[in-house]
Design an enzyme around this catalytic site. Structure first.
Site, short mmCIF file in Angstrom:
data_model
loop_
_atom_site.label_atom_id
_atom_site.label_comp_id
_atom_site.label_asym_id
_atom_site.label_seq_id
_atom_site.Cartn_x
_atom_site.Cartn_y
_atom_site.Cartn_z
N ASP A 89 0.86 -1.16 0.00
CA ASP A 89 0.00 0.00 0.00
C ASP A 89 0.91 1.22 0.00
OD1 ASP A 89 -2.41 1.57 0.53
OD2 ASP A 89 -3.20 -0.28 1.40
N ASP A 191 -3.21 4.64 -2.29
CA ASP A 191 -4.30 5.14 -1.45
C ASP A 191 -4.86 6.46 -2.01
OD1 ASP A 191 -5.64 4.71 1.21
OD2 ASP A 191 -4.85 6.72 1.57
N GLU A 254 -6.68 3.54 -5.87
CA GLU A 254 -7.96 3.61 -5.17
C GLU A 254 -8.68 4.87 -5.65
OE1 GLU A 254 -9.97 3.75 -0.73
OE2 GLU A 254 -8.21 4.95 -1.17
N HIS A 315 -11.32 -3.20 3.29
CA HIS A 315 -11.30 -2.87 4.72
C HIS A 315 -12.09 -1.61 5.06
CE1 HIS A 315 -8.31 -0.47 2.76
NE2 HIS A 315 -8.18 0.27 3.84
N ASP A 316 -12.65 -0.94 4.05
CA ASP A 316 -13.45 0.27 4.32
C ASP A 316 -14.94 0.04 4.13
OD1 ASP A 316 -11.12 1.80 4.71
OD2 ASP A 316 -10.93 2.18 2.55
C1 NOJ Z 1 -8.38 4.93 2.09
C2 NOJ Z 1 -8.07 3.75 2.94
O1 NOJ Z 1 -8.52 2.58 2.30
C3 NOJ Z 1 -8.71 3.99 4.28
O2 NOJ Z 1 -8.67 2.86 5.09
C4 NOJ Z 1 -8.04 5.16 4.92
O3 NOJ Z 1 -8.68 5.46 6.14
C5 NOJ Z 1 -8.07 6.38 4.01
N1 NOJ Z 1 -7.74 6.08 2.67
C6 NOJ Z 1 -7.10 7.42 4.47
O4 NOJ Z 1 -5.80 6.99 4.19
#
Ligand code: NOJ
Length: 522
Positions: A89, A191, A254, A315-316
């Protein structure tokens, strides 16, 4: 095929309740058995853990919680020795507020690194420079009393945004990329790629006319000036050029944007991300007509030479099984693994892991803590991997950092591995089928039929069989006629395994939650 490991929750090797790199090494044989050929690991770098590693205080090191650089080198070589790839990442949009770059930047207005972050004067009335909001709630500007200016943070105040308009910042992140690429990592998941560059004039964002009180505060405004700026593509192109200087490396971005904007992240003539994440299967309602239209739109919008990809969870986001239910989760798995393009599997998805209710006093996720009452905590989808039915599910010898699913005694790798009808076996058979046929890995995609219940499509590569995939996205039975009456097909993999081997004609009947893959001979 990519498998996402959230390292805190995958496997703990040293009994501190938090997963680590040696734990991942222990489980590589499992991943290989499952048929995985690439892993992406969420951040493992030193971090105060305000956002569980997405707040990095040293980009070129390993957090002691996860192990040492030797452990990392061992992991990478163990991954490669199994013929697998490993992606890290990369978090270029922001650092931790404890990173030496930021400490220096905030030390004085004259600091050599002042312009590495986004500092601005207050408005005459003392308020922040503009109306931008933090994704995690509240304003996106934090006042720094000692230097008398505000700094911008799209996420937590502990995650100040780097200033990508500053060439020194770009060079510093490129240096980080080179560090890991020189070690041999196969690429990065980048990210919040669409956040990296902001409007030069920092204009106010307009209000979102569709905002509803149940939504995150951030959604009160449309982030038209704080994200997706045209200049971001210059930065991405430079990152891609750097990667292209190495053999066979890749970059996933992302990007949460509508299809037409997402496509721009492939870059002109494929000079951008190899795979801008396609999150449509996460954002759309689970309805056959909506999904099949979106798949067609996505396929049609892909630029020449661009490779598609699909994602059910990360994970989000809530886990797929918690969004669509146990039966539909199998249908979703079949869709993920038979659509055209690279699938990304979130750890535990292959077991049918569910989200876990986390009592208020145990919530760790800052997104949940900052906006209580809105159910925005991401903890439920981050619980420890369920390996077996022992005390801590084989995840750890100690109490895990986040509570386990109460279902782990039944839903675990050991219990499912030898059960031919388990979720895991179903998943593994799908992966095996996919990996053994060019029609799935690189064949064409042809939409065959869709209505409000069902979607059907075919996959075919030169020299390989043709496959028909039929998915009932509802709990109710349905039937339909294929447009080709001469078609003869034989079911080879189904959510109803007793149907496997059956011939089907052009009249297709499906029970609720039923889905199958058939070979076609016409
Ligand atoms: C996206 C990530 O997937 C998430 O988990 C994170 O909190 C935010 N970006 C900030 O880095």
């Amino acid at each position: 095929m990519i498998y996402q490991i959230y390292p805190r929750s995958f496997k703990d090797s040293n009994a501190d309740g938090v997963g680590d790199l040696r734990g991942i090494v222990e489980k590589l044989d499992y991943l290989q058995w499952l048929g995985i050929n690439a892993i992406w690991i969420s951040p493992i770098y030193p971090s105060p853990m305000a956002d569980f590693g997405y707040d990095i205080s040293d980009y070129k090191n390993i957090h002691p919680l996860f192990g040492t650089m030797d452990d990392f080198d061992m992991l990478l070589s163990e991954v490669h020795s199994r013929g697998m790839k490993m992606l890290l990442d990369l978090v270029p949009n922001h650092s931790s507020s404890q990173h030496p770059w930021f400490l220096e930047s905030r030390s004085s207005r004259d600091s050599a690194k002042r312009n590495w972050y986004i500092w601005r004067d207050a408005k005459p009335d003392g308020s922040p420079p503009n109306n931008w909001l933090s994704v995690f709630g509240g304003p996106a500007w934090e006042w720094d009393p000692s230097t008398g200016q505000y700094y911008y943070h799209a996420f937590l105040k502990e995650q100040p945004d780097l200033n990508w308009r500053n060439p020194e910042v770009r060079e510093a992140i490129f240096d980080v990329m080179r560090f890991w690429l020189d070690k041999g990592v196969d690429g990065f998941r980048v990210d919040v790629m669409w956040h990296m560059v902001k409007d030069e004039q920092l204009r106010d964002n307009p209000p979102n006319p569709e905002y509803q009180p149940y939504m995150a505060d951030y959604e009160k405004l449309l982030p038209v000036y704080s994200t997706d700026q045209p200049e971001v593509h210059d930065a991405i192109r430079e990152m891609r050029r750097l990667l292209d200087g190495y053999d066979d490396r890749m970059m996933i971005g992302e990007v949460y944007l509508p299809i037409h904007k997402l496509m721009t992240y492939y870059g002109m003539d494929n000079s951008g991300a190899h795979l801008p994440f396609n999150f449509q299967l996460i954002s759309l309602p689970w309805e056959a007509d909506k999904i099949s239209i979106a798949v067609d739109e996505y396929e049609a919008a892909l630029p020449d030479g661009a490779w598609p990809n699909w994602v059910l969870g990360n994970h989000d986001q809530a886990r797929i099984r918690s969004r669509v239910g146990a039966e539909q989760a199998r249908v979703a798995a079949m869709m993920l693994l038979t659509l055209r393009g690279t699938p990304t599997i979130y750890y535990g998805e292959e077991l049918g892991m569910t989200d876990v209710a986390i009592p208020a006093e145990e919530i760790c996720d800052p997104q949940g803590l900052n906006m209580p009452g809105k159910n925005l905590s991401r903890d439920p989808a981050r619980t420890p991997m369920q390996w077996n039915d022992t005390k801590y599910a084989g995840f750890s010898e100690a109490r895990p950092w986040l509570r386990l699913s109460p279902a782990y005694k039944r839903i675990n790798v050991e219990a499912q591995k030898n059960d031919p009808h388990s979720f895991l076996s179903f998943y593994r058979r799908l992966i095996e089928l996919r990996q053994s046929h060019a029609s799935f890995t690189c064949g064409n995609f042809v939409p065959v039929f869709s209505n409000r219940q069902v979607m059907a499509y075919s996959r075919k590569a030169e020299g390989d069989d043709e496959f028909l995939i039929v998915l009932n996205l509802t709990h109710k039975p349905c039937s339909f006629e294929l447009p080709k009456p001469e078609l003869k097909a034989k079911i080879i993999l189904s959510t109803s395994p007793w149907l496997e081997g059956n011939e089907i004609g052009y009249m297709i009947d499906l029970n609720g939650d039923e889905a199958f893959v058939a070979t076609v001979s016409a």
